[in-house]
Design a protein around this motif. Structure first.
Motif, PDB file in Angstrom:
ATOM      1  N   MET A 170     -18.202  -6.999  19.124  1.00  0.00           N
ATOM      2  CA  MET A 170     -18.042  -5.568  19.327  1.00  0.00           C
ATOM      3  C   MET A 170     -17.099  -4.982  18.272  1.00  0.00           C
ATOM      4  N   SER A 171     -17.674  -4.244  17.324  1.00  0.00           N
ATOM      5  CA  SER A 171     -16.878  -3.598  16.276  1.00  0.00           C
ATOM      6  C   SER A 171     -16.648  -2.153  16.701  1.00  0.00           C
ATOM      7  N   LEU A 172     -15.572  -1.917  17.439  1.00  0.00           N
ATOM      8  CA  LEU A 172     -15.359  -0.616  18.073  1.00  0.00           C
ATOM      9  C   LEU A 172     -15.211   0.509  17.061  1.00  0.00           C
ATOM     10  N   ALA A 173     -14.560   0.241  15.945  1.00  0.00           N
ATOM     11  CA  ALA A 173     -14.357   1.297  14.951  1.00  0.00           C
ATOM     12  C   ALA A 173     -15.675   1.745  14.320  1.00  0.00           C
ATOM     13  N   ALA A 174     -16.704   0.898  14.395  1.00  0.00           N
ATOM     14  CA  ALA A 174     -17.995   1.226  13.786  1.00  0.00           C
ATOM     15  C   ALA A 174     -18.944   1.925  14.750  1.00  0.00           C
ATOM     16  N   VAL A 175     -18.569   2.009  16.033  1.00  0.00           N
ATOM     17  CA  VAL A 175     -19.448   2.628  17.027  1.00  0.00           C
ATOM     18  C   VAL A 175     -19.716   4.083  16.653  1.00  0.00           C
ATOM     19  N   GLY A 176     -20.986   4.461  16.649  1.00  0.00           N
ATOM     20  CA  GLY A 176     -21.359   5.840  16.347  1.00  0.00           C
ATOM     21  C   GLY A 176     -21.224   6.217  14.892  1.00  0.00           C
ATOM     22  N   SER A 177     -20.931   5.249  14.019  1.00  0.00           N
ATOM     23  CA  SER A 177     -20.705   5.555  12.612  1.00  0.00           C
ATOM     24  C   SER A 177     -21.959   5.247  11.796  1.00  0.00           C
ATOM     25  N   SER A 178     -21.910   5.603  10.536  1.00  0.00           N
ATOM     26  CA  SER A 178     -23.004   5.267   9.627  1.00  0.00           C
ATOM     27  C   SER A 178     -22.551   4.264   8.582  1.00  0.00           C
ATOM     28  N   GLY A 179     -21.503   3.526   8.922  1.00  0.00           N
ATOM     29  CA  GLY A 179     -20.930   2.589   7.953  1.00  0.00           C
ATOM     30  C   GLY A 179     -21.566   1.230   7.940  1.00  0.00           C
ATOM     31  N   GLY A 180     -22.444   0.943   8.905  1.00  0.00           N
ATOM     32  CA  GLY A 180     -23.106  -0.347   8.956  1.00  0.00           C
ATOM     33  C   GLY A 180     -22.337  -1.368   9.776  1.00  0.00           C
ATOM     34  N   PRO A 181     -23.015  -2.438  10.181  1.00  0.00           N
ATOM     35  CA  PRO A 181     -22.361  -3.498  10.944  1.00  0.00           C
ATOM     36  C   PRO A 181     -21.315  -4.232  10.102  1.00  0.00           C
ATOM     37  N   ASP A 182     -20.470  -4.981  10.779  1.00  0.00           N
ATOM     38  CA  ASP A 182     -19.484  -5.819  10.098  1.00  0.00           C
ATOM     39  C   ASP A 182     -20.148  -7.157   9.782  1.00  0.00           C
ATOM     40  N   PHE A 183     -20.906  -7.183   8.690  1.00  0.00           N
ATOM     41  CA  PHE A 183     -21.705  -8.361   8.361  1.00  0.00           C
ATOM     42  C   PHE A 183     -20.854  -9.610   8.155  1.00  0.00           C
ATOM     43  N   GLN A 184     -19.704  -9.462   7.507  1.00  0.00           N
ATOM     44  CA  GLN A 184     -18.868 -10.639   7.233  1.00  0.00           C
ATOM     45  C   GLN A 184     -18.376 -11.280   8.529  1.00  0.00           C
ATOM     46  N   ARG A 185     -17.885 -10.451   9.444  1.00  0.00           N
ATOM     47  CA  ARG A 185     -17.394 -11.006  10.718  1.00  0.00           C
ATOM     48  C   ARG A 185     -18.539 -11.627  11.513  1.00  0.00           C
ATOM     49  N   LEU A 186     -19.676 -10.974  11.525  1.00  0.00           N
ATOM     50  CA  LEU A 186     -20.822 -11.519  12.250  1.00  0.00           C
ATOM     51  C   LEU A 186     -21.247 -12.858  11.667  1.00  0.00           C
ATOM     52  N   GLU A 187     -21.242 -12.977  10.360  1.00  0.00           N
ATOM     53  CA  GLU A 187     -21.596 -14.238   9.716  1.00  0.00           C
ATOM     54  C   GLU A 187     -20.639 -15.344  10.144  1.00  0.00           C
ATOM     55  N   GLU A 188     -19.350 -15.016  10.228  1.00  0.00           N
ATOM     56  CA  GLU A 188     -18.358 -16.002  10.633  1.00  0.00           C
ATOM     57  C   GLU A 188     -18.576 -16.454  12.077  1.00  0.00           C
ATOM     58  N   ILE A 189     -18.880 -15.504  12.954  1.00  0.00           N
ATOM     59  CA  ILE A 189     -19.090 -15.843  14.363  1.00  0.00           C
ATOM     60  C   ILE A 189     -20.372 -16.651  14.533  1.00  0.00           C
ATOM     61  N   VAL A 190     -21.441 -16.261  13.850  1.00  0.00           N
ATOM     62  CA  VAL A 190     -22.700 -17.013  13.923  1.00  0.00           C
ATOM     63  C   VAL A 190     -22.489 -18.457  13.481  1.00  0.00           C
ATOM     64  N   ALA A 191     -21.692 -18.651  12.451  1.00  0.00           N
ATOM     65  CA  ALA A 191     -21.454 -19.998  11.931  1.00  0.00           C
ATOM     66  C   ALA A 191     -20.747 -20.885  12.948  1.00  0.00           C
ATOM     67  N   ARG A 192     -19.984 -20.279  13.849  1.00  0.00           N
ATOM     68  CA  ARG A 192     -19.224 -21.039  14.842  1.00  0.00           C
ATOM     69  C   ARG A 192     -19.908 -21.105  16.194  1.00  0.00           C
ATOM     70  N   ALA A 193     -20.969 -20.315  16.386  1.00  0.00           N
ATOM     71  CA  ALA A 193     -21.545 -20.131  17.713  1.00  0.00           C
ATOM     72  C   ALA A 193     -22.462 -21.261  18.154  1.00  0.00           C
ATOM     73  N   GLY A 194     -22.911 -22.091  17.218  1.00  0.00           N
ATOM     74  CA  GLY A 194     -23.825 -23.157  17.590  1.00  0.00           C
ATOM     75  C   GLY A 194     -25.140 -22.600  18.091  1.00  0.00           C
ATOM     76  N   THR A 195     -25.545 -23.000  19.304  1.00  0.00           N
ATOM     77  CA  THR A 195     -26.814 -22.540  19.878  1.00  0.00           C
ATOM     78  C   THR A 195     -26.679 -21.231  20.655  1.00  0.00           C
ATOM     79  N   ARG A 196     -25.478 -20.682  20.705  1.00  0.00           N
ATOM     80  CA  ARG A 196     -25.285 -19.438  21.456  1.00  0.00           C
ATOM     81  C   ARG A 196     -25.914 -18.263  20.718  1.00  0.00           C
ATOM     82  N   ARG A 197     -26.356 -17.277  21.492  1.00  0.00           N
ATOM     83  CA  ARG A 197     -26.970 -16.076  20.915  1.00  0.00           C
ATOM     84  C   ARG A 197     -25.878 -15.064  20.611  1.00  0.00           C
ATOM     85  N   VAL A 198     -25.801 -14.633  19.363  1.00  0.00           N
ATOM     86  CA  VAL A 198     -24.792 -13.663  18.923  1.00  0.00           C
ATOM     87  C   VAL A 198     -25.461 -12.297  18.776  1.00  0.00           C
TER      88      VAL A 198
END
Length: 237
Positions: A170-198
């Motif tokens: 949840m990137s709260l500062a990006a909610v309702g914005s046109s700045g795009g998702p936080d791709f770097q943070r999402l990539e980091e979480i996906v790398a650690r999530a294993g089989t979990r759905r991100v």
């Protein structure tokens, strides 16, 4: 799935405040106002939900009960009305749960039947770092990030073994914005999530973002503004 459909789960979002759907912008909850959308006449939750379902064909709706998140009473009658209006829908509900008991109490109060209310445990409010392991039923963890960074217990951010099958970034500062998702943070979480759905939340602008998120292994996206602004167009199958 056809080539015109997003290659991930699209989960529309209802932000509820004082019994109405409000427009979320940048996580500044005190400034949220009743939504104006081409998908519905007015901000009544059932009407807006119907518009979002028509646009996406979803069977899951994310509901942020902002009254409860900000320390007030949960909007049980609104959740009941939504459940009765859409009997085939499941609801991921963030009501500012601090404990597992609070989540189970809301599920019992709404009484929609087994599995239809899935509690979302946001790290900014959760007190029990191991509550998810004790939840009798499905649950979602929301890793909450404000403009200042992560909000919550470091143990939950660092301890991927504590995460349930579904995790929202949840990137709260990006909610309702046109700045795009936080791709770097999402990539980091996906790398650690294993089989979990991100699942990505905040800043999704349109199909290009959905395609980029899918390519990096993100399983789903929580979306509101891009639907209300028609940047995603009609995405229902």
């Amino acid at each position: 799935m056809t080539g015109s459909e997003p290659a991930m789960q699209l989960i529309p979002v209802l932000d509820l405040m004082n019994g109405l759907v409000v427009r979320g912008e940048g996580g500044r909850r005190e400034s949220y106002r009743p939504i104006e959308t081409p998908l519905a006449d007015g901000a009544e939750p059932v009407a807006v939900a119907r518009g979002l379902i028509g646009a996406t064909g979803t069977d899951v709706m994310y509901v942020a009960d902002l009254d409860a998140i900000m320390g007030g009473e949960a909007q049980v009658p609104v959740l009941q009305a939504l459940g009765e209006a859409f009997p085939d829908l499941r609801f991921w509900v963030d009501a500012g749960f601090q404990t597992i008991d609070a989540a189970e109490a809301l599920i019992a109060a709404v009484a929609l039947g087994a599995g239809r209310i899935v509690p979302v445990f946001g790290t900014e409010t959760l007190d029990e770092t191991e509550a998810l392991a004790r939840m009798d039923g499905p649950a979602v963890l929301s890793l909450d990030f404000g403009a200042e960074g992560y909000r919550g217990s470091p143990a939950l951010l660092e301890g991927a073994e504590l995460w349930p099958a579904d995790v929202v970034v949840m990137s709260l500062a990006a909610v309702g914005s046109s700045g795009g998702p936080d791709f770097q943070r999402l990539e980091e979480i996906v790398a650690r999530a294993g089989t979990r759905r991100v699942h990505a939340a905040g800043g999704v602008r349109g199909r290009t973002d959905l395609d980029a998120l899918a390519a990096m292994g993100v399983a789903g996206a929580l979306v509101a503004s891009a639907l209300h602004n028609r940047r995603l167009g009609q995405v229902a199958p």
